[in-house]
Scaffold this active site. Structure first.
Site, PDB file in Angstrom:
ATOM      1  CG  PHE A 565      -2.551  -1.177   1.436  1.00  0.00           C
ATOM      2  CD1 PHE A 565      -3.251  -0.957   0.295  1.00  0.00           C
ATOM      3  CD2 PHE A 565      -2.268  -2.621   2.355  1.00  0.00           C
ATOM      4  CE1 PHE A 565      -3.742  -2.232   0.060  1.00  0.00           C
ATOM      5  CE2 PHE A 565      -2.895  -2.451   2.482  1.00  0.00           C
ATOM      6  CZ  PHE A 565      -3.474  -3.443   1.446  1.00  0.00           C
ATOM      7  CB  VAL A 568       5.038   0.402   6.983  1.00  0.00           C
ATOM      8  CG1 VAL A 568       5.017   0.707   8.587  1.00  0.00           C
ATOM      9  CG2 VAL A 568       4.743  -0.133   6.346  1.00  0.00           C
ATOM     10  CG  ASP A 708       0.268 -12.404   0.627  1.00  0.00           C
ATOM     11  OD1 ASP A 708       0.600 -13.144  -0.157  1.00  0.00           O
ATOM     12  OD2 ASP A 708       0.171 -11.181   0.511  1.00  0.00           O
TER      13      ASP A 708
HETATM   14  P1  AMP Z   1       3.096  -4.114   5.410  1.00  0.00           P
HETATM   15  O1  AMP Z   1       2.219  -3.078   3.987  1.00  0.00           O
HETATM   16  O2  AMP Z   1       2.633  -4.655   5.795  1.00  0.00           O
HETATM   17  O3  AMP Z   1       3.504  -5.313   4.291  1.00  0.00           O
HETATM   18  O4  AMP Z   1       4.819  -3.697   5.625  1.00  0.00           O
HETATM   19  C1  AMP Z   1       5.548  -3.612   5.419  1.00  0.00           C
HETATM   20  C2  AMP Z   1       6.936  -3.454   5.833  1.00  0.00           C
HETATM   21  O5  AMP Z   1       6.991  -3.159   7.025  1.00  0.00           O
HETATM   22  C3  AMP Z   1       7.043  -4.826   6.712  1.00  0.00           C
HETATM   23  O6  AMP Z   1       8.090  -5.718   6.461  1.00  0.00           O
HETATM   24  C4  AMP Z   1       8.080  -4.739   8.176  1.00  0.00           C
HETATM   25  O7  AMP Z   1       9.188  -4.714   8.425  1.00  0.00           O
HETATM   26  C5  AMP Z   1       7.341  -2.935   8.556  1.00  0.00           C
HETATM   27  N1  AMP Z   1       6.504  -2.995   9.107  1.00  0.00           N
HETATM   28  C6  AMP Z   1       5.514  -3.290   9.307  1.00  0.00           C
HETATM   29  N2  AMP Z   1       3.970  -3.644  10.248  1.00  0.00           N
HETATM   30  C7  AMP Z   1       5.289  -3.153  10.926  1.00  0.00           C
HETATM   31  C8  AMP Z   1       5.180  -2.970  12.445  1.00  0.00           C
HETATM   32  N3  AMP Z   1       3.480  -3.043  13.198  1.00  0.00           N
HETATM   33  N4  AMP Z   1       5.923  -3.134  12.687  1.00  0.00           N
HETATM   34  C9  AMP Z   1       7.431  -3.302  12.917  1.00  0.00           C
HETATM   35  N5  AMP Z   1       7.565  -2.931  11.918  1.00  0.00           N
HETATM   36  C10 AMP Z   1       6.435  -3.766  10.883  1.00  0.00           C
END
Ligand code: AMP
Length: 854
Positions: A565, A568, A708
């Site tokens: 999306f 982060v 997924d």
């Molecule tokens: P996502 O969009 O959920 O795939 O997140 C992308 C990346 O952000 C992940 O691969 C993590 O490395 C990091 N990330 C996402 N959510 C978290 C979280 N709650 N705490 C720490 N790292 C996060």
């Protein structure tokens, strides 16, 4: 268009003229053309909705490309059939078959098949050729059409195609039937058994060799040679058909066994008809004791008795020409459902090769074209033999039909557009209603501006937080992990490949689309709208996490990563603890500042990505489990959309493991190895897998399919705590509620079950498959991508091997640290072909816990 319409008219006109001429009666009956409706195509079973009977149309690639029976539906495995209901009796001369190609995705076909047919839907007859062979040679590949002349032809309303195969083989079929409508309406005739003549030491057999009814003291309830469209030659010793016995074309009797001097035949029809004439093709080879009948008397049964006043007809005896001929018997528009005719001998033998009836507007033209068959002199002069060659009425009828069809298509298209818009609006409205807390902070200045959110690494230099782990490239570039189907190979060219760990690269930076985006078009289009699915689930959580959090109370610390999306970010949230409900209060907090992860939706995100993002919010807000990442609050009143989740200190599991090595098992000779920062024990790995299984167990208790599951979508907190995240792809599952992938889809094929890839079927069992791959990743410490030695195309080919199940499929190898028992009993069981035989998450969880304590 004009040409097609004219062709249609010509065909229709020809159909009327050439009713029972097998050489002309070869029109496609509507599997490809669509004249046969979906509801008239049925099957004994089908593998999935997308290989249902209606997809068994020749040259059409609907659904997953063909009808495929469910080979698991034993004990009927050998009795599978695809059934076509033609709605009325048809004279069928030819059939065509084809396999499942599905633009290269399929390679299943029926090498052999049989045909069964029925005129009334209850009595079924196995078709056999003139030599008694039932099995028909079918296809040799998945794409070529193979046509088979039906000799003898079939007169039927229902036809079944029955692939001949053993259990181990998957077959798929697409079919077409060719012929024309059977206007006679004759459904059966009953006649005495044919006799044998000895002519100069030659055995001449006049039996009805293709009769499909009952043969016991005469022939009853069937049709055969008298209606097969093949007329006998002048010399009855010869035949139109190659390699058969003398007398084959004729059914005949000698007067010696008929003391009354006549042969009685009974003809049954589909309904009461007004009969104008009967035509009997007969031999007149008087030099061998065969002559046209002397007289025929026909009785008519319409209601409950034989009507008085039978019709008697006496043909003019012909003592000159020995040619076989059609004799037309005028039936004087008599009404009947059954006709009984007594044919009187005028010599020792009477031989018939064909009997045809004309009733109402049903008109025959039996002329066969020059040089092919004996021309029937009576046909020409027959006053009852009217061929309606006025095409005008047909033309007008067809034009009206075409206009009606076009109007219907336009209406349907317009209706679909309106419906889609309504669905979109409804899903948005639903979501908006559900976002319970709306803290209006519109237009307020906000320190945590989007520009800073999308800032480069330079902007993080002031951060008080250091990046803890470098990101693994395999993970960070979704394009490397989420491979594309071959038809989208053009996009795949952009994809890079490298398996080493390196600094983070923003996904999407190479232009490859993220898989949760618009490309997954149809996944968005669940029947009830995107958000509605989540509403229907009996989730245990409350919506308190959907409260709007004031953006200005978030201060940016660092970029944690980038997902499908957008970015982060690690942020400090001021007052989050006060803001949250009690049940949502999270761990440590210092001076009312809480570290949170803020997931953002890219500004240029399209509508589908936006919907997916909102859906993920909606789903996460309802999930409460120690192994599912928690949503704390949202910022959705204004763009850009943000979701605030708990911060997982060790990032995602893929990057976490990618940087570790396996702690060697204690060796008595060697000093005990310290559990260092860079090593992890097998037990810890299994405990992490068990946590994932536990989270999935929770999801499956809600009938929830993640779609997924992979290490990249699991987050690691303190003390090796694991929480499953990334619900962008997830969908709620109810019985029979599967989601099909159509159009352009970008999919994590290396984690997907064969049925998800080939049939678009996502179930709990396909999540179990993905868990098997995730477990493999964990036990290999994410050092390589699953099937790293295979290209994307090869992975899909391998999926096809799972489907075909001929033992050629390749499995992920046993990781070095993985005990045989875990590999054989757990990992491999997740990849069982039959989804029903895969373990449940409950079983997986129990097995892993057992393994930990062993
Ligand atoms: P996502 O969009 O959920 O795939 O997140 C992308 C990346 O952000 C992940 O691969 C993590 O490395 C990091 N990330 C996402 N959510 C978290 C979280 N709650 N705490 C720490 N790292 C996060």
């Amino acid at each position: 268009m004009e040409f097609k319409v004219i062709r249609l008219f010509v065909l229709l006109a020809a159909t009327v003229k050439a009713q029972v001429n097998p050489e002309v009666c070869r029109y496609p009956l509507g599997m490809t053309g669509g004249q046969i409706q979906d509801e008239d195509i049925s099957a004994s079973s089908y593998w999935s909705e997308s290989t249902a009977a209606k997809f068994g149309r020749l040259d059409i690639g609907g659904g997953d490309g063909a009808w495929c029976p469910d080979i698991m539906s034993e004990p009927h495995g050998l009795k599978e059939y695809l059934q076509v209901d033609l709605r009325s009796l048809h004279f069928i001369t030819l059939v065509g078959t084809q396999g499942r190609h599905a633009d290269g995705m399929g390679n299943e076909f029926a090498q052999k098949y049989r045909i069964k047919y029925s005129r009334d839907g209850s009595n079924w007859v196995s078709w056999q050729d003139r030599k008694g062979q039932q099995v028909i040679e079918g296809n040799r590949n998945a794409y070529d059409v193979v046509l088979k002349d039906l000799e003898p032809p079939i007169i039927a309303r229902y036809v079944r195609f029955m692939p001949v195969t053993d259990h181990s083989m998957i077959v798929c079929m697409r079919v077409e039937l060719y012929g024309c409508e059977w206007l006679d309406g004759l459904v059966s005739y009953s006649i005495p058994d044919g006799h044998q003549m000895i002519y100069r030491d030659l055995e001449v057999s006049f039996n009805d060799s293709v009769y499909d009814g009952v043969s016991a003291e005469g022939l009853t309830k069937g049709l055969g040679q008298l209606t097969d469209g093949t007329w006998g030659l002048d010399d009855f010793l010869h035949s139109q058909i190659y390699g058969v016995w003398p007398g084959y074309d004729y059914v005949g009797w000698s007067n010696r066994t008929f003391p009354k001097g006549y042969v009685e035949m009974i003809f049954d029809f589909d309904h009461v008809r007004n009969f104008t004439s009967m035509k009997v093709h007969t031999s007149n080879m008087f030099s061998r004791g065969v002559r046209v009948f002397r007289q025929v008397t026909c009785f008519f049964w319409s209601d409950s008795e034989w009507e008085p006043g039978p019709i008697t007809f006496r043909p003019t005896p012909d003592r000159v020409s020995q040619r076989a001929r059609f004799v037309t018997v005028t039936l004087g528009d008599r009404t009947a459902k059954t006709i009984k005719c007594r044919f009187h001998f005028s010599d020792v033998w009477m031989l018939f090769s064909e009997v045809a009836f004309q009733s109402g507007s049903a008109v025959y033209n039996t002329s066969m074209g020059p040089g092919k068959h004996p021309k029937n002199p009576l046909t020409v002069d027959d006053p009852t033999h009217k061929v309606d060659d006025s095409n005008t009425r047909i033309l007008i009828g067809c034009l009206v039909a075409v206009i009606a069809i076009l109007s219907a298509i336009i209406v349907i298209m317009l209706w679909r557009q309106v419906w889609q818009k309504m669905l979109e609006k409804a899903s948005r409205r639903l979501l908006d209603d559900d976002l319970t807390a709306r803290l209006a902070i519109q237009n307020r200045a906000f320190a945590f501006r989007h520009s800073s959110l999308s800032s480069d690494s330079g902007s993080t230099s002031n951060s008080t937080y250091e990046r803890i782990y470098p990101l693994c490239a395999d993970y960070q570039e979704p394009s490397r992990l989420i491979r594309k189907l071959p038809e989208f190979a053009h996009s795949a060219e952009n994809l890079k490949s490298s398996s080493s760990c390196m600094a983070a690269t923003a996904s999407g930076s190479d232009g490859a689309p993220h898989y949760a985006e618009a490309d997954i078009i149809s996944l968005q289009e669940s029947s009830d709208g995107s958000i509605a699915a989540a509403n229907m689930t009996p989730f245990t959580g409350t919506d308190s996490s959907l409260r709007e959090f004031p953006r200005e109370k978030l201060s940016f610390k660092e970029k944690l990563g980038e997902g499908q999306f957008g970015e982060v970010h690690l942020c400090e949230a001021e007052g989050m603890q006060d803001f949250l409900d009690e049940d949502l209060s999270v761990g440590e907090i210092s001076e009312s500042l809480l570290l949170v992860a803020v997931k953002t939706l890219r500004e240029d995100a399209n509508k589908n990505a936006r919907n997916d993002f909102l859906k993920e919010i909606r789903i996460m807000s309802r999930l409460r489990d120690p192994n599912i990442v928690r949503l704390l609050a949202v910022c959705v009143d204004t763009d850009p959309l943000w979701m605030i989740t708990e911060y997982m200190e060790n990032g995602d599991l893929n990057q976490f493991l990618c940087n570790l090595r396996l702690k060697e098992a204690p060796d008595e000779d060697k000093p005990e190895q310290e559990e260092g920062e860079d090593s992890i024990s097998y037990t810890k790995l299994i405990s992490m897998a068990a946590q994932i299984a536990s989270g999935m167990k929770y999801l499956s208790s809600l009938n929830f399919v993640h779609r997924d599951l992979a290490t990249r979508n699991c987050l690691v907190g303190k003390n090796y705590t694991i929480r499953i995240a990334d619900f962008g792809m997830s969908r709620n599952l109810y019985k029979g509620d599967y989601y099909r992938i159509q159009g352009r889809a970008v999919l994590p094929i290396r984690w997907m079950s064969w049925e998800s890839i080939l049939l678009g079927k996502f179930t709990m069992a396909s999540d179990v498959w993905a868990f098997g791959v995730t477990l493999w990743e964990i036990l290999t410490l994410c050092k390589e991508q699953p099937y790293s030695q295979l290209s994307d195309e090869q992975v899909i080919e391998n999926t096809g091997e799972f489907f075909r199940d001929k033992g050629k499929q390749v499995y992920l190898p046993k990781p070095p640290c993985c005990p045989d028992s875990v590999y054989n009993d757990l990992m491999l069981s997740c990849w069982r072909r039959n989804a029903k035989q895969r373990p449940s998450f409950q079983e997986i969880h129990a097995q892993l816990q057992e393994n930990m304590s062993a």
